[in-house]
Design a protein around this motif. Structure first.
Motif, PDB file in Angstrom:
ATOM      1  N   GLN A 454       0.603  -4.211   1.430  1.00  0.00           N
ATOM      2  CA  GLN A 454      -0.092  -5.339   2.066  1.00  0.00           C
ATOM      3  C   GLN A 454       0.265  -5.477   3.552  1.00  0.00           C
ATOM      4  N   LEU A 455       0.808  -4.417   4.137  1.00  0.00           N
ATOM      5  CA  LEU A 455       1.090  -4.427   5.568  1.00  0.00           C
ATOM      6  C   LEU A 455      -0.085  -3.867   6.365  1.00  0.00           C
ATOM      7  N   ALA A 456      -1.119  -3.400   5.691  1.00  0.00           N
ATOM      8  CA  ALA A 456      -2.308  -2.860   6.351  1.00  0.00           C
ATOM      9  C   ALA A 456      -3.517  -3.054   5.453  1.00  0.00           C
ATOM     10  N   LYS A 457      -4.690  -2.904   6.037  1.00  0.00           N
ATOM     11  CA  LYS A 457      -5.947  -2.974   5.302  1.00  0.00           C
ATOM     12  C   LYS A 457      -6.737  -1.699   5.542  1.00  0.00           C
ATOM     13  N   LEU A 458      -7.649  -1.422   4.629  1.00  0.00           N
ATOM     14  CA  LEU A 458      -8.524  -0.266   4.772  1.00  0.00           C
ATOM     15  C   LEU A 458      -9.872  -0.736   5.298  1.00  0.00           C
ATOM     16  N   VAL A 490       7.243 -10.177   5.280  1.00  0.00           N
ATOM     17  CA  VAL A 490       7.541  -8.799   5.682  1.00  0.00           C
ATOM     18  C   VAL A 490       8.820  -8.307   5.022  1.00  0.00           C
ATOM     19  N   MET A 491       9.866  -9.145   4.993  1.00  0.00           N
ATOM     20  CA  MET A 491      11.118  -8.745   4.378  1.00  0.00           C
ATOM     21  C   MET A 491      10.934  -8.429   2.899  1.00  0.00           C
ATOM     22  N   SER A 492      10.110  -9.212   2.210  1.00  0.00           N
ATOM     23  CA  SER A 492       9.889  -8.952   0.789  1.00  0.00           C
ATOM     24  C   SER A 492       9.159  -7.632   0.570  1.00  0.00           C
ATOM     25  N   LYS A 493       8.254  -7.291   1.449  1.00  0.00           N
ATOM     26  CA  LYS A 493       7.505  -6.044   1.312  1.00  0.00           C
ATOM     27  C   LYS A 493       8.356  -4.836   1.669  1.00  0.00           C
ATOM     28  N   LEU A 494       9.377  -5.074   2.518  1.00  0.00           N
ATOM     29  CA  LEU A 494      10.258  -3.972   2.913  1.00  0.00           C
ATOM     30  C   LEU A 494      11.477  -3.860   2.007  1.00  0.00           C
TER      31      LEU A 494
END
Length: 503
Positions: A454-458, A490-494
């Protein structure tokens, strides 16, 4: 004697008398002119090396005066880390023709009177004798400067062709380079342009594999004006037609064509701004075209007095500290403490406040790479501002320092496929279908991972990330949240806990 011959003789006698009288006058004034020029040169050297780990100075060693010409000897000395462990000294000899009509200008039909014409060149010393040998025992650096009565200068600087072994594993071949340089009185305005045809360096890497660097068609140009604060603003350009670097166990060849760098600095009141543009017309590997690239960066609203004040602290305190810390580390000792006096601490605080009050902006306006099937690009804008207090806790200080942050990233999947295809071919793969399938699969995997976090979209064939921050509000790929929420996200996704608190 006929009338025409008499007139011609009279002109010759008059020119000779004027030249002799002017030459005597120039010779009597030469000491002052040279001392002033050297003092100005040392000021420019000091300004040019500000912030570096080194100093340089020029001095007049001797002056032997005659009626029509004089001979001067100069010493150029460099000291500090950037010059190596020991000081570097270069000696120059200068044959100065006195004005108003130096003989070398007369024979070249340049009859505009000048104060003097200088013919200078590097002298042979134990330090430079190998350089002389590489230039077939000629002085490898020489030049001619015409000094006007308004103290302006115009001339050439020439580096002679060289061919030499730098050591038992390195060789250098250099075509030579010539620069045309002109400056107004006290170097308030300076123009320079030059050209080098070729340079070739052959050596070995740390793993003992051969390395070869070739440069062809180098053009440099500058058009500068001295600012109110003593530094130079204006434009600089570097262009390179072609370069090739051969390296590695497989002796891969990295090629670059039509490289261009342009930078421009301006001054408006107490603020400075600057911009740098880079372009590469073609990047290739082993003869296979990969693509082209561009980069543009800018800096705006930089307060000059506060920047110079902070630079002064850096030179007097931080540079010596960095050197002492490096020496301590090399000796296995703990790093020394950085101690600032109360006055110096106040200077730093005041300088930072004034710097931030001007609202400086740093921007990566464009970073892009193009291949035949796609383009990837990124840009970033960061606006800073003065916080309510420089003594705030770090988390609060960061929030108040950033007035605006805007970041956009677009990665083209077709471009990734192009780059991966070239890499596979360089690695020795020959099966076209297998190469294409592997490149597409790798690009799809990258896309899935970026979107999955979820840090980028297509967006079609592009992987896109957009971030905008202002007034403690974040817009991340269309999701609006506070700064605290964004950091936790962001921290949770990393892989972090997400328990980050910004008050």
């Amino acid at each position: 004697m006929n009338k025409s011959a008499g007139v011609l003789l009279g002109i010759v006698v008059a020119i000779g008398a004027i030249s002799a009288g002017g030459a005597w006058y120039t010779g009597s004034k030469l000491d002052g002119v040279l001392n002033t020029s050297i003092a100005d040169a040392n000021k420019e050297l000091q300004a040019a090396l500000a912030g570096s780990n080194g100093t340089a100075s020029l001095e007049l060693v001797s002056l032997d005066r005659h009626v029509f010409s004089s001979t001067a000897h100069y010493r150029l000395k460099g000291e500090g880390e950037m010059f190596g462990e020991a000081p570097v000294e270069l000696l120059f000899v200068d044959r100065i023709e006195h004005g108003p009509l130096p003989f070398s200008r007369l024979v070249s039909l340049k009859w505009l009177p000048v104060l003097a014409t200088s013919h200078y060149e590097l002298e042979k010393t134990p330090l430079t004798e190998k350089w002389f040998a590489a230039a077939k025992d000629n002085s490898p650096v020489k030049g001619v400067v015409n000094i006007g009565y308004d103290n302006s200068t115009k001339g050439t600087l020439e580096f002679l062709p060289l061919e030499t072994a730098l050591d038992d594993k390195s060789n250098l071949t250099f075509s030579g380079m010539k620069l045309d340089v002109a400056a107004s009185a006290q170097a308030q305005k300076v123009k320079a342009d030059g050209y080098m045809d070729s340079l070739k360096l052959t050596t070995v890497a740390e793993d003992q594999t051969p390395v070869q660097v070739e440069l062809n068609g180098l053009t440099v140009a500058s058009n500068l004006n001295k600012s109110t604060y003593g530094y130079y603003t204006g434009e600089n350009t570097i262009e390179l037609t072609n370069s090739k670097t051969t390296f590695g166990a497989k002796q891969s060849v990295l090629g670059v064509k039509n490289f261009e760098m342009k930078n421009k600095t301006e001054e408006s009141g107490t603020n400075a701004s600057g911009r740098a543009d880079y372009k590469v017309g073609e990047v290739s590997l082993n003869g296979k075209t990969v693509g082209s690239a561009q980069m543009a960066m800018s800096l705006k609203n930089l307060d000059i007095p506060s920047t110079m004040s902070l630079m002064q602290i850096y030179q007097t305190k931080l540079q010596p500290y960095e050197k002492a810390a490096a020496e301590a580390a090399a000796a296995g000792l703990p790093a020394p403490e950085l101690n600032l006096t109360p006055a110096e601490e106040a200077q730093v605080k005041t300088g930072l406040e004034k710097l931030l009050a001007a609202g400086p902006q740093v921007a990566l306006e464009n970073l892009s790479f193009n291949t035949s099937n796609g383009e990837s690009r990124a840009n970033l804008v960061l606006d800073l501002t003065k916080p309510q207090s420089m003594d705030l806790p770090p988390d609060q200080l960061v929030k108040q320092l950033i007035a605006l942050l805007d970041f956009n990233l677009l990665v083209s999947k077709p471009m990734l496929v192009d780059v991966l295809t070239v890499q596979s071919q360089i690695d020795g793969q020959t099966d076209a279908k297998l190469i294409a399938d592997q490149a597409s699969a790798t690009a799809d995997m990258f896309s899935s991972m970026a979107v999955g976090t979820q840090l980028a979209k297509l967006d079609g064939n592009n992987v896109v990330t957009k971030l905008h921050y202002a007034n403690n509000q974040v817009d991340f790929n269309g999701q609006k949240m506070t700064l605290e929420e964004f950091v936790g996200f962001v921290m949770s996704k990393l892989g972090g806990t997400g328990d980050v608190t910004l008050q």
